[in-house]
Design a protein around this motif. Structure first.
Motif, mmCIF file in Angstrom:
data_model
loop_
_atom_site.group_PDB
_atom_site.id
_atom_site.type_symbol
_atom_site.label_atom_id
_atom_site.label_comp_id
_atom_site.label_asym_id
_atom_site.label_seq_id
_atom_site.Cartn_x
_atom_site.Cartn_y
_atom_site.Cartn_z
ATOM 1 N N GLN A 109 0.903 -0.982 0.140
ATOM 2 C CA GLN A 109 0.010 0.078 -0.025
ATOM 3 C C GLN A 109 0.969 1.280 -0.037
ATOM 4 O OE1 GLN A 109 -3.051 0.019 3.056
ATOM 5 N NE2 GLN A 109 -4.185 1.453 2.106
ATOM 6 N N GLU A 110 0.532 2.094 -1.026
ATOM 7 C CA GLU A 110 1.749 3.437 -1.027
ATOM 8 C C GLU A 110 1.182 4.185 -0.210
ATOM 9 O OE1 GLU A 110 3.692 5.674 -4.720
ATOM 10 O OE2 GLU A 110 1.277 5.507 -4.813
ATOM 11 N N ILE A 111 2.017 5.098 0.480
ATOM 12 C CA ILE A 111 1.738 6.410 1.023
ATOM 13 C C ILE A 111 2.584 7.426 0.503
ATOM 14 C CG2 ILE A 111 1.934 7.503 3.365
ATOM 15 C CD1 ILE A 111 1.728 4.964 4.912
ATOM 16 N N VAL A 112 1.684 8.353 -0.051
ATOM 17 C CA VAL A 112 2.282 9.525 -0.660
ATOM 18 C C VAL A 112 2.311 10.693 0.198
ATOM 19 C CG1 VAL A 112 2.162 11.223 -2.574
ATOM 20 C CG2 VAL A 112 1.488 8.760 -3.020
ATOM 21 N N TYR A 113 3.379 11.071 0.825
ATOM 22 C CA TYR A 113 3.329 12.198 1.812
ATOM 23 C C TYR A 113 4.421 13.321 1.535
ATOM 24 C CZ TYR A 113 3.049 13.963 6.588
ATOM 25 O OH TYR A 113 2.985 14.666 7.556
ATOM 26 N N SER A 114 3.859 14.435 1.402
ATOM 27 C CA SER A 114 4.753 15.367 1.172
ATOM 28 C C SER A 114 4.472 16.495 2.177
ATOM 29 C CB SER A 114 4.273 16.141 0.005
ATOM 30 O OG SER A 114 4.373 15.347 -1.049
ATOM 31 N N ASP A 131 11.759 24.943 4.744
ATOM 32 C CA ASP A 131 10.645 25.711 4.344
ATOM 33 C C ASP A 131 10.084 25.229 2.958
ATOM 34 O OD1 ASP A 131 10.699 27.192 6.533
ATOM 35 O OD2 ASP A 131 12.310 28.859 5.860
ATOM 36 N N SER A 132 10.888 24.466 2.234
ATOM 37 C CA SER A 132 10.614 23.912 0.993
ATOM 38 C C SER A 132 9.970 22.831 1.159
ATOM 39 C CB SER A 132 11.767 23.790 0.033
ATOM 40 O OG SER A 132 12.546 22.942 0.712
ATOM 41 N N TRP A 133 9.236 22.012 0.200
ATOM 42 C CA TRP A 133 8.549 21.104 0.265
ATOM 43 C C TRP A 133 9.522 19.808 0.124
ATOM 44 C CZ3 TRP A 133 3.499 20.055 1.093
ATOM 45 C CH2 TRP A 133 2.548 21.203 1.234
ATOM 46 N N ALA A 134 9.075 18.914 0.967
ATOM 47 C CA ALA A 134 9.882 17.509 0.934
ATOM 48 C C ALA A 134 8.810 16.394 0.810
ATOM 49 C CB ALA A 134 10.847 17.307 2.040
ATOM 50 N N ASN A 135 9.395 15.359 0.397
ATOM 51 C CA ASN A 135 8.697 13.936 0.031
ATOM 52 C C ASN A 135 9.045 12.959 0.942
ATOM 53 O OD1 ASN A 135 7.814 11.560 -1.476
ATOM 54 N ND2 ASN A 135 6.526 13.151 -2.303
ATOM 55 N N ASP A 136 8.325 12.140 1.447
ATOM 56 C CA ASP A 136 8.594 10.743 2.020
ATOM 57 C C ASP A 136 7.629 9.968 1.779
ATOM 58 O OD1 ASP A 136 10.871 11.050 3.722
ATOM 59 O OD2 ASP A 136 9.934 12.402 5.114
#
Length: 1261
Positions: A642-647, A708-713
């Protein structure tokens, strides 16, 4: 003659079920000790008078002393009065007791529920064939104390509380009652806030209404009752127990218990002023009641430990009596007679002429049967008669050559309730009254004359002798209160031979039995019944079979792919026949792996702001499947993810100081999880740390850098024991510019762990053992095996006497045997080819309370119907042995895989790892979990590899994946003729117990794909010479229609799944499965279920609809046509010289199946234009040919076959010599023609079943 004995009850103390033991001594001074009736006694019985009502717990029998006389089987009846009797039935509903096998042995029968009665009657059924009936009996039990109140239908008892209202959180109410009518209130109490409790008889069943603190239900018509029991107006005692604690309630009637939760918001029952028993009196109006009162007797009535009847009898002030309540039970003189046989029972009485002229008959009856003759009498003009009969659930008068309805529409008389009939004549006019219906009057052409009246049926002698003949069936049920010309008929005189004549009657008892109590129909199936059996209506349940036990859906997407399906939405049933229902999923079959996709309620990205650890953001996910279904799906899959898209932006997942989580997700078990990717549970990190590419290597997650910028996990969760995600909690988005964006993907699983769960047995003395089978009422077992041994036991489970066993009894015979107490039953399926050929073979055995069945590969099913009054429960107590027996003899040598019992896969591999002589898995190329052969293709082991046998598949190619497609024009068609099955395949299970009856059930599987721009059109037809057929057509509006004409005396049933037009030039895949009345249909990616004989519509315009479709022919492409296990389209291409295939017109091989994905919106435009040019060129000829073709199709549809597009016809040819069924193994080549020549060896199943359902044709075309 019958015999009645008196004796004394001696109370002694023994350790017998913790009860005192009372022994009834029977001693006959003359001759040998014991009872033996006269040889001329038609219905011998011995009756015991215990002097008082006693509680009987066991009985023991012996034969007659010093003789060869004994009883080997008998019935036990009991009565309070010695007039009205009831048959005792054991826990399984079995009325027959096993007796003795010699004169001296004692056989003790412990009663599963005790009898509280004064009189007992033993009715011998079987005895020593070399001697005569002989019996000595002992009765065990103890004294019974009874507090009785008699209610006359206009009275009640009021129990008044000491305070204004009584509020309780726990209640226990117990009583016993016997009723003279099917309606009446036994108990009622209510409170001002909306609480109420009512116990009421309704239509012979007991209904409990109970509500706690919900005023809405008090004044609405939506009061819901919990109903138990049946036939409770039989004037015999029934016990009731109501136990309540807060909202939880146990409601017991006799031996049946229902557990439920009450309506309302409170936990206490608040009743104002009083409880009433026997009725609901209207306040302020003594003697006036709101509902129909109870008419009968109540004994031992206890309310929370208070003996209400004892208080009333002692005239205590808290008990108030309304009307006439007495404290002894008056016994009505209502004596019933049972008509036992639907073919030979009758009662004849001589009717004398009335002094007032005319003629009058009255009686009451009850039955479950929809047909039966109630009364027949002659008219003055012989041989004309006047008959009263039940026909098709209704009530009719049959006079001369006319039949008159005798009841209003919808009045069913086969509901098991008592119905009153009155028939009178005066002059030429006859008046009939049924219950409270308005009288029905008819005019006769002749007078009725006094003479013989036949009740329930006619004698089996020649109708010319009696003038009486059963129109359909004799009456099977009960009658009472028979009067002729206002004179009651004393049936005791009939029994003694002093009045009238009779056959197959049982006097002084009503033997009606509710076979739907308990309801053995599973998964919500609706139970209906006749006198001797019950039926299950599985419509709309998703299950089929005799008891709605078998799921109509596959257990996984993998199973759908193996059956030849393509990607789409499917209903799967993860536990098969288990308690979980089906769920709808998406099956993605475009990759090498088959993915099962389960969606939830929040699949779009969601932005989160303003959350803290104290007030976190929480989202719960609701999936399209229940939690139980998800657990079963995940457990049965090889892998899930199951994918978790988290930004995130300035939003952390973990506290940077102490590492405590600030956000987390919750798994399927409700546990908090803090890992955000990968398959390593318990580690607080994200995917970037596993891949070593985090933006700041000082942290395990990108978001923890807190930039402060968008990051992705984003990550993929793949530890399937924790899936799916049930909830997400986010707690660090309350700072300036802090926010998170997430999306939880659907649950995706692939693989079916059960498919290749296998074990290899290489020692005859080895076996695997598992816990005892829990399959008392129903069991289905399925598995695959391959072996080179000539015999061996697949599985066995034993009880004290019961057992169940499946084995290979010879190289070509599989047997399924069991015993539930009715004697051993054996089903055998014999194959025309050896089964020990080192190839995989499929076995499925099923046993239920209705029937047993055995399936081997695609051979015809063997069905055996269970006896209607036999034992039901399979009682086992030993371990389940797989691959061998407890005696370590006749062990199996070979491989077993995919062993499934009642929907649960048995883990053979895990147990094999620790068992000597057994190894996990199975050697061979065809034992791989990867699917080597597709679309029903069969993997065949070879010394140096494998080959795919595509003979049973509509596809071709090395892996059975290449579609076989044909382009048709208006003048082309294919006819396929089924051969008569091999004689070896028509064998019956001759070893089956005589109490079981073999039967079969029709079913078929059809699958094909098509493309067309023309409508109407005929796609496929199956028909016989007897005018029965199945037709699949495209209607004028382009919608799909399936026509079933399985009964020539009825109009065809039409199933239209949806009005959407399929005439769009695109490829549409159709799959149709029918078993009995249930239809399962898949059109491209849509699934529909319906039931035949409860159709969407009845075919009124057969000539116009089907024949117009036939006359238009079919212009387009058909692909991958499969009917059961035959592929007629493939046969037409490869075996044009075969006698099985007849081709008309021009057939051109096509590739429409392969090009389906790349077609435009009008892929057949060129073909249609070509057809139009041909039409212009031969315009006049076409007009003439169309008329001829239309005429041919008319003859074909109505008399022989439908022959347009794909035409399939069942024709049977009688062979003079037996076909040699031996098959020598030859080198297999990947050649369609060679493969298809072997197909005749697999055609027996459709031919066998069609013989049953479609008749047998003795000529050929």
């Amino acid at each position: 003659m019958s015999f009645q004995a008196w004796g004394k009850i001696t109370m002694v103390t023994k350790s017998y079920c913790c009860l005192r033991l009372g022994v009834f001594f029977l001693w006959i001074p003359k001759g040998a000790g014991g009872w033996s009736p006269q040889a001329t006694d038609r219905q011998p019985w011995i009756q015991l008078d215990l002097r008082n009502r006693m509680e009987v717990t066991a009985i023991a029998t012996q034969g007659r002393y010093g003789s060869s006389d004994w009883v080997s089987g008998y019935l036990l009846l009991f009565s309070d009065t010695g007039r009205a009797w009831k048959q005792y039935r054991q826990e399984d509903g079995v009325g027959r007791f096993a007796g003795n096998v010699n004169a001296d042995g004692v056989v003790l029968q412990k009663l599963s529920h005790s009898i509280r009665s004064r009189f007992l009657r033993f009715v011998p059924l079987d005895w020593n064939p070399s001697g005569w009936v002989g019996l000595r009996v002992e009765v065990y039990g103890c004294a019974y104390k009874s507090y009785v109140a008699d209610f006359d239908g206009r009275s009640s008892l009021l129990y008044r509380f000491n305070q204004k209202s009584m509020s309780t959180v726990k209640d226990v109410i117990s009583l016993r009652f016997k009723s003279r009518q099917a309606e009446g209130v036994l108990l009622h109490g209510e409170g001002q806030r909306g609480d109420y409790i009512t116990l009421e008889l309704h239509r012979g069943r007991l209904a409990l209404y109970l509500n706690l603190d919900d005023t809405r239900l008090r004044f609405s018509s939506g009061r819901v009752a919990v109903t138990l029991g049946s036939l409770l107006d039989d004037q015999h005692w029934h016990s009731v127990l109501i136990e309540r604690f807060n909202k939880q309630v146990n409601f017991t009637v006799d031996s049946h218990t229902e557990h439920f939760r009450t309506k309302g918001e409170g936990d206490s029952l608040e009743v104002d002023y009083e409880l009433s028993f026997g009725g609901i009196p209207l306040p302020g109006k003594p003697g006036t009641f709101l509902r129909k009162n109870f008419h009968g007797c109540i004994e031992n009535l206890y309310y929370n430990g208070i003996n209400v009847i004892d208080l009333a009898k002692r005239r205590k002030p808290q008990i108030y009596s309304v009307g006439n309540v007495t404290f002894s039970c008056s016994e009505p003189q209502l004596v019933s007679t049972t008509f036992l046989s639907s073919s030979s029972s009758f009662l004849s009485l001589r009717a004398m002429a009335s002094s007032l002229g005319g003629f009058a008959v009255r009686f009451q009856f009850r039955t479950w049967n929809p047909d039966g003759l109630l009364l027949s009498t002659r008219l003055a003009l012989e041989p004309q008669r006047l008959e009263l009969q039940i026909s098709n659930n209704g009530f009719w008068i049959n006079c001369l050559t006319r039949i008159y309805p005798a009841a209003s529409t919808g009045h069913k008389v086969n509901d098991g309730l008592w119905h009153s009939v009155s028939l009178s004549s005066r002059g030429l006019q006859v008046t009939m009254t049924l219950d409270n219906e308005p009288p029905s009057t008819i005019d006769l052409e002749d007078h009725m004359e006094a003479g013989d009246l036949y009740f329930g049926g006619c004698p089996s002698s020649s109708p010319a002798d009696t003038g009486c003949e059963n129109p359909t069936l004799a009456f099977q049920g009960c009658m009472r209160l028979i009067s002729v010309n206002s004179q009651p008929v004393d049936l005791n005189l009939v029994r003694q031979g002093r009045l009238g004549n009779y056959r197959e009657l049982q006097f002084n008892t009503c033997g009606i039995h509710d076979r739907c109590l308990p309801n053995f129909c599973e998964h919500g199936g609706q139970c209906s019944q006749s006198w001797s059996t019950f039926y299950c209506d599985c419509s709309g349940t998703g299950y089929n079979g005799a008891t709605c036990h078998n799921s109509i859906y596959e257990v996984s997407c993998e199973a759908y792919r193996l059956a030849g399906s393509s990607s789409g939405y499917f209903s799967i049933d993860p536990d098969g026949s288990g308690p979980l229902g089906p769920t709808k999923v998406y099956c993605n079959m475009t990759e090498d792996k088959v993915w099962t996709v389960v969606t939830h309620n929040s699949t779009d990205p969601i932005r989160v702001q303003g959350s803290t650890l104290q007030k976190p953001y929480i989202m719960k996910f609701n999936y399209s499947a229940s939690p139980e279904q998800l657990i079963a799906l995940v457990a049965g899959s090889e892998q899930c993810q199951q994918e978790i898209v988290y930004s995130c932006r300035k939003s952390r997942l973990f506290n940077t100081w102490d590492g405590s989580p600030l956000s987390w997700w919750v798994d399927q078990a409700g546990e908090r999880r803090t890992y955000w990717g990968g398959f390593l549970p318990g580690v607080q990190q994200c995917s970037c740390s596993l891949e070593e590419n985090c933006i700041d290597m000082n942290y395990f997650c990108n978001c923890d850098a807190d930039t402060d910028s968008w990051a992705n996990d984003t990550g993929v969760l793949s530890y399937k024991e924790h899936l799916p995600v049930s909830e997400i909690v986010i707690g660090d988005t309350n700072r300036t510019f802090s926010e998170a964006l997430y999306r939880i993907g659907p649950l995706r699983c692939y693989g079916d762990k059960s498919t290749w769960n296998a074990a290899s047995f290489y020692q005859e003395s080895s076996y695997l053992h598992f816990p005892t089978l829990q399959t008392e009422l129903s069991a289905d077992l399925s598995f695959y095996f391959k072996t080179s041994a000539p015999s061996g036991v697949f599985l066995e489970n034993l009880g004290l006497k019961d057992f169940i066993r499946v084995e290979l009894s010879s190289p070509s015979v599989v047997t399924f045997s069991f015993d539930v107490g009715n004697g051993p039953v054996i089903l055998a399926v014999k194959s025309h080819v050896p089964l020990n050929d080192r190839q995989w073979h499929y076995v499925r055995a099923e046993r239920s309370v209705k029937e047993a069945s055995l399936q081997v590969d695609q051979l015809p099913l063997r069905f055996l119907e269970a006896p209607s009054d036999g034992h039901l429960r399979l009682r086992l107590n030993s371990q389940l042995f797989v691959g061998g027996t407890a005696a370590r003899q006749r062990g199996f040598l070979g491989c077993i895989r995919t062993l499934t019992i009642n929907g649960v896969t048995v883990n053979l591999e895990e147990r094999a790892k620790m068992t000597p002589g057994v190894s996990p898995g199975c050697p061979g190329h065809c034992s791989s979990s990867s699917s080597l052969c597709h679309n029903r293709g069969r993997c065949v082991e070879k010394n140096s590899g494998y080959v795919c046998d595509c003979s049973q598949s509509a596809y071709s190619g090395p892996s059975c994946k290449e579609e076989v497609s044909v382009s048709f024009d208006r003048e082309s068609s294919v006819t396929y003729t089924f051969q008569e099955p091999f004689s070896v395949m028509q064998n019956r299970s001759s070893q089956a117990s005589s109490v079981y009856r073999e039967s079969s059930r029709a079913r078929e599987n059809m699958a094909f794909s098509f493309m067309t721009t023309q409508s109407p059109a005929m796609l496929l037809t199956v028909s016989t010479f007897s005018q029965q057929y199945i037709a699949v057509i495209l209607a004028r509006n382009g919608s799909l229609q399936i026509w079933y004409h399985l009964h020539v005396d009825r109009r065809p049933d039409v199933f239209s799944p949806r009005p959407t037009s399929l005439v769009d030039g695109r490829l549409h895949r159709i799959r149709i499965h029918r078993e009995g009345k249930d239809i399962y249909l898949q059109v491209t990616n849509s699934i529909t279920i319906n039931t035949i004989y409860n159709p969407c519509q009845r075919g009124e315009n057969f000539d116009e609809e089907v024949m117009q479709a036939g006359s238009k022919g079919f212009i387009g492409c058909l692909s991958s046509v499969q009917f059961n296990h035959v592929a007629p389209l493939k046969a037409a291409l490869l075996n044009r010289g075969s006698s099985l295939v007849s081709v008309r017109g021009h057939l051109e091989e096509s590739n429409c199946g392969l090009l389906a994905d790349s077609t435009t919106s009008h892929p057949l435009s060129d073909q249609a234009a070509k057809a139009d040019k041909k039409k212009e060129k031969h315009d006049n000829d076409t007009r003439h040919d169309s008329a001829v073709i239309g005429g041919v199709v008319t003859v074909v549809v109505c008399f022989t076959l439908c022959a347009v597009a794909v035409m399939t016809r069942f024709l049977y040819r009688h062979r003079q010599g037996r076909t040699d069924a031996s098959v020598s193994e030859k080198e297999h080549r990947h050649n369609l023609e060679t493969a298809y020549r072997r197909e005749t060896a697999y055609q027996a199943e459709p031919a066998y079943r069609t013989e049953k359902w479609f008749g047998k044709s003795t000529t050929s075309a």
